[in-house]
Structure formats: C-alpha cells, structure tokens
Motif scaffolding. Structure first.
Motif, PDB file in Angstrom:
ATOM      1  N   ARG A   1      -2.912   4.756  -1.363  1.00  0.00           N
ATOM      2  CA  ARG A   1      -2.963   3.336  -0.985  1.00  0.00           C
ATOM      3  C   ARG A   1      -2.789   2.458  -2.243  1.00  0.00           C
ATOM      4  O   ARG A   1      -2.051   1.498  -2.250  1.00  0.00           O
TER       5      ARG A   1
ATOM      6  N   HIS B   1       0.875  -1.174   0.000  1.00  0.00           N
ATOM      7  CA  HIS B   1       0.000   0.000   0.000  1.00  0.00           C
ATOM      8  C   HIS B   1       0.914   1.227   0.000  1.00  0.00           C
ATOM      9  O   HIS B   1       1.712   1.410   0.931  1.00  0.00           O
TER      10      HIS B   1
ATOM     11  N   HIS C   1       3.174  -3.286   6.953  1.00  0.00           N
ATOM     12  CA  HIS C   1       2.087  -2.338   6.663  1.00  0.00           C
ATOM     13  C   HIS C   1       1.885  -1.386   7.838  1.00  0.00           C
ATOM     14  O   HIS C   1       2.372  -1.627   8.946  1.00  0.00           O
ATOM     15  N   THR C   2       1.110  -0.332   7.591  1.00  0.00           N
ATOM     16  CA  THR C   2       0.493   0.446   8.671  1.00  0.00           C
ATOM     17  C   THR C   2      -0.993   0.547   8.349  1.00  0.00           C
ATOM     18  O   THR C   2      -1.397   0.388   7.188  1.00  0.00           O
TER      19      THR C   2
ATOM     20  N   GLU D   1       1.745   3.766   3.037  1.00  0.00           N
ATOM     21  CA  GLU D   1       2.125   3.239   4.353  1.00  0.00           C
ATOM     22  C   GLU D   1       3.641   3.378   4.482  1.00  0.00           C
ATOM     23  O   GLU D   1       4.406   2.452   4.193  1.00  0.00           O
TER      24      GLU D   1
HETATM   25 ZN   LIG Z   1      -1.522  -1.997   4.186  1.00  0.00          ZN
END
Ligand SMILES: [Zn+2]
Ligand SMILES: O=C(O)CCC(=O)N[C@@H](CCC(=O)O)C(=O)O
Length: 337
Positions: free
Chosen positions: A102, A59, A152-153, A62
């Motif tokens: 994203r 994404h 990820h975040t 992130e």
């Molecule tokens: Zn993510």
C-alpha cells in the motif's frame, strides 16, 4: 506500439525512456514527464477543451485500476484510441507498486494539500511532485474543463462494490452532472464529503479547481488477479470521455445512485485505540444506534447515534492521528447543483 505506451512496464522496471516524446500516426503526442507520469496531447484540431487527469497506484497494491490505465494508454499508443482530451496519466507511488505494498513509509494519500511539507521521506517527496505535475498539467488557462479521477480499490469487501468519494470546498456545490457521468460509468454510490481533506482528489478539487473524485472499484488484489473486478462500464465511459464522444442526452439521471454524507470520521488518537468490528466486516455495513464502535485513550468512546449509519474504511492499523473509519448516513441530494 510506441515505447511510451508501455509506461507501466517502464515504471515497474524503474526505467527512464531515452525518447521522452513520441507521436502516434494520428498526431497525438505522448510526453514522458517523470517516473510514472505521462502527458497525452491530441492534435489541436481535435482538442475538445477537456483536461483529464487519470491517476492510480497512489496505493501501490491497488492493481486493477493500474491495469485499467495501462490498457487505456496502450490503446492510445497503438493508435486505436484517438484522444480529443488532453490527458495526464499518473502512477502515484511507483516504489510501492514495485513492492506490491500500500505504501513504503507512510500513506501517500494523506500527504496532499501541503501536508507533505510537515513531513519527510519517500512519500512526502512524491506527494510534492504529484502536486506539481497536476498543477502544471491544469496550468493557468481558463475556459478548459478540469476533471480528475483518482482510481483505487479497497482493503475489504463491500456491500456496494463501486463507489466514489466527492471532495468538499467551502462555498462550492457538488455537481449533479458529474454524478450522472459517474452513474453512467457504473458507479453505484457517492459519498459527499463535508470537510476539507488531505487526499490527492481533495487537492485537485480544492486547490486546482478540478471536478475530482476518488473512485473505489472493488477489492485490492495483486497484478493479474483482478478478474473479479469488473471495470467494463468505467472503461467504456473513459473511452468515450477520452475520444470526446460522451453521449450527453440531457436526459441523464442519477438512476438509483445512492448518496451518502459523512456523519463522523473516527480518528485514532493512540496505541490504545480499539475498533469493535469483526475483521471481515464489509464496507457499507449498517450499524444500529447504541453500538459501541471504538474506544481510545482517556476512556473516550465512539457510540453510534445516527439512524441509518454505515461504516466504511474501518482500519485500526492506521498511524495515530489518522482516520480509522468513516461513519456515513444517507443523503437526499438536496445540496446538489
Ligand atoms: Zn487506495
Ligand atoms: O479500504 C480502505 O480502508 C481504504 C481504501 C482507500 O484507499 N481509500 C482512499 C479514500 C480516499 C478518499 O477519502 O478520498 C484512502 O483511504 O486513501
């Protein structure tokens, strides 16, 4: 520093390096493979048999994990970190990273395990490329250890800041040893999946036989604004893993690691889908039995029945047919091996 150590800069600039292979003074080989993809090979005498895939930017917005991989690779290129593991660094969605989004057309992390074949466009091509890069990296050799962390975040805040999602495969038990490793890296909770999935970590777990995790490391913010995301424990653990000096005491414990399993995935079926949660609800918020969680076409209703249920990743804006939230419940870890 070696130019290939600047993979993030090259990727954000959309620049292909002229020299594809470089050696550090200690004999570690860096090889640029594709946009956002770089392989690190230690000198044979130091190779400890670990094949470590580190990915971020699946994404594009992130950024804290992207910055973490950048620091690790720069450390190697400056001859400060001395790998004993083979490593594949992957920045998942370079175009989305450049735009701070994203994704561009569709969520890349819903296109793995062949799902890209039923689709088209930018992310579908990239998912296919990432599968090939990962499959080639892990190769056909037996006797080596395969590990993948996809970093990820999250979109929203969380009552549990750093947690992992552990994919599932029929007939395969989740590993207590891997959970101990995550605990030592600062991960506070793990969600044990109980069905197959179309994410990147689910692909490397089920199709390539790696131990694989999606790690959620805090809230997504723009580049340079990640001072609230503390990755120190994870970064130290990755240094030790890369250099082959991870302390394996035999006394490692899960030490308060919270375990959850998926009770239900809430799938959005139509444009009529409504999620009855406050905009600012945090991941891991508890929901009482009887709570009307969501409604969709044809009077379908999602009502919480589970005791101790919590919600993660609520997102009513996903495309129809995709997961709009996960209802999870505590797990006693009885199925761990
Ligand atoms: Zn993510
Ligand atoms: O914050 C959110 O709603 C989404 C955060 C995120 O990107 N999570 C990953 C989890 C992947 C997995 O299920 O292993 C995702 O949704 O792709």
């Amino acid at each position: 520093m070696l130019a290939l150590g600047k993979l993030l800069e090259l990727t954000l600039a959309g620049h292909e390096p002229s020299a594809k292979i470089q050696l550090t003074p200690d004999g570690t080989r860096l090889r640029w493979l594709d946009e956002g993809a770089l392989e690190v090979t230690p000198p044979a005498a130091r190779d400890n048999g670990l094949d470590l895939l580190l990915s971020a930017g699946v994404h594009g917005n992130e950024t804290a994990p992207i910055e973490l991989l950048d620091r690790l690779l720069r450390g190697i290129a400056r001859n400060e970190l001395h790998p004993a593991a083979r490593i594949l660094f992957l920045f998942g969605n370079p175009e989305a990273m450049r735009r701070g989004e994203r994704y561009i057309e569709q969520d890349l992390n819903r296109l793995f395990s062949g799902r890209h074949e039923q689709s088209s466009g930018f992310e579908a091509i990239r998912a296919c490329d990432l599968e090939h890069l990962a499959a080639t990296f892990f190769g056909k050799q037996t006797g080596r250890t395969r590990l993948h962390y996809d970093l990820h975040t999250a979109i929203r805040g969380s009552k549990i800041e750093q947690f992992a999602l552990y994919p599932w495969q029929e007939g395969r038990a989740h590993s207590r040893r891997e959970l101990e490793r995550l605990r030592a890296a600062g991960i506070e909770a793990v969600l044990l999946q109980n069905k197959s999935s179309i994410t990147f970590s689910a692909y490397t777990y089920a199709q390539l036989g790696a131990e694989a995790f999606t790690l959620e490391l805090g809230k997504a913010r723009a580049f340079g604004q990640n001072e609230l995301v503390n990755l120190d424990l994870l970064e130290n653990a990755l240094h030790a893993l890369i250099e082959g000096r991870e302390a394996i005491s035999g006394e490692a414990t899960l030490d308060g690691l919270q375990l959850f399993s998926v009770s239900r995935e809430v799938i959005k079926h139509s444009d009529s889908f409504q999620l009855h949660l406050p905009e600012d609800i945090e991941n891991f918020t508890e929901l009482e039995p009887g709570y009307l969680l969501a409604e969709d076409i044809a009077d379908s209703r999602w009502i919480v029945e589970e005791k101790g249920a919590r919600i993660i990743f609520p997102n009513p804006k996903v495309k129809n047919g995709l997961r709009a939230a996960i209802l999870i419940v505590p797990d006693d870890g009885a199925g761990l091996l």
